[in-house]
Enzyme design. Structure first.
Site, PDB file in Angstrom:
ATOM      1  N   HIS A 124     -28.686 -30.318 -58.178  1.00 20.13           N
ATOM      2  CA  HIS A 124     -27.295 -29.932 -57.906  1.00 20.13           C
ATOM      3  C   HIS A 124     -27.112 -29.599 -56.429  1.00 20.13           C
ATOM      4  CE1 HIS A 124     -23.758 -27.121 -58.093  1.00 20.13           C
ATOM      5  NE2 HIS A 124     -23.290 -28.162 -58.754  1.00 20.13           N
ATOM      6  N   ASP A 125     -28.052 -28.852 -55.861  1.00 15.05           N
ATOM      7  CA  ASP A 125     -27.991 -28.547 -54.419  1.00 15.05           C
ATOM      8  C   ASP A 125     -27.990 -29.834 -53.601  1.00 15.05           C
ATOM      9  OD1 ASP A 125     -28.096 -25.873 -55.098  1.00 15.05           O
ATOM     10  OD2 ASP A 125     -30.067 -25.498 -54.221  1.00 15.05           O
ATOM     11  N   ASP A 151     -21.195 -31.146 -60.709  1.00 17.81           N
ATOM     12  CA  ASP A 151     -21.145 -29.957 -61.559  1.00 17.81           C
ATOM     13  C   ASP A 151     -21.410 -30.287 -63.026  1.00 17.81           C
ATOM     14  OD1 ASP A 151     -20.601 -28.523 -59.275  1.00 17.81           O
ATOM     15  OD2 ASP A 151     -18.547 -27.993 -59.834  1.00 17.81           O
ATOM     16  N   TYR A 159     -34.138 -22.359 -56.843  1.00 17.34           N
ATOM     17  CA  TYR A 159     -32.964 -23.110 -56.402  1.00 17.34           C
ATOM     18  C   TYR A 159     -31.647 -22.691 -57.040  1.00 17.34           C
ATOM     19  CZ  TYR A 159     -35.864 -26.191 -53.686  1.00 17.34           C
ATOM     20  OH  TYR A 159     -36.713 -26.682 -52.729  1.00 17.34           O
ATOM     21  N   GLY A 162     -28.709 -20.476 -57.475  1.00 18.88           N
ATOM     22  CA  GLY A 162     -28.112 -19.432 -56.657  1.00 18.88           C
ATOM     23  C   GLY A 162     -28.064 -19.884 -55.213  1.00 18.88           C
TER      24      GLY A 162
END
Length: 119
Positions: free
Chosen positions: A48-49, A93, A28, A30
């Site tokens: 985060h995605d 973030d 995950y 990148g």
């Protein structure tokens, strides 16, 4: 935005690791992502995605939005971020960067064969 995210990562880990080390880690970290995260650090990237996905559902553009953050001795935090989208992205973030800093980096999970390991 992604440039700020790289600075937030570096802030959270106190310059111990480059943000580029996370650009091709696990399933995950990148571009894209699929399958089961290979470890806790990769799980940070999935979260985060998912956080960016929620921001996009709210009409935000997380990869391009600018926000104000501060890098203190305890790590990064969002500062004076009043607009909803900017705040959401900053929170995504900072949470991811703090998650990266808390979890071990396994060199064996860098640049893995995602076709084989991310099903």
């Amino acid at each position: 935005n992604l440039v700020q995210f790289s600075y937030v990562i570096t802030c959270a880990n106190h310059n111990r690791r480059s943000s580029l080390d996370y650009a091709d880690y696990g399933c995950y970290c990148g571009a894209g992502g699929s399958g089961t995260p290979v470890d806790e650090l990769d799980r940070c990237c999935k979260i985060h995605d998912d956080c960016y996905g929620e921001a996009e559902k709210q009409g935000c553009y997380p990869k391009m939005l600018m926000y104000d953050y501060y890098c203190g001795s305890n790590g990064p935090y969002c500062r004076n971020v009043k607009k909803k989208c900017n705040r959401k992205v900053c929170d995504c973030d900072v949470a991811a960067a703090e998650c990266f800093a808390r979890n071990a980096y396994n060199n064996a999970n860098y640049n893995i064969d995602t076709k084989k390991r991310c099903k």
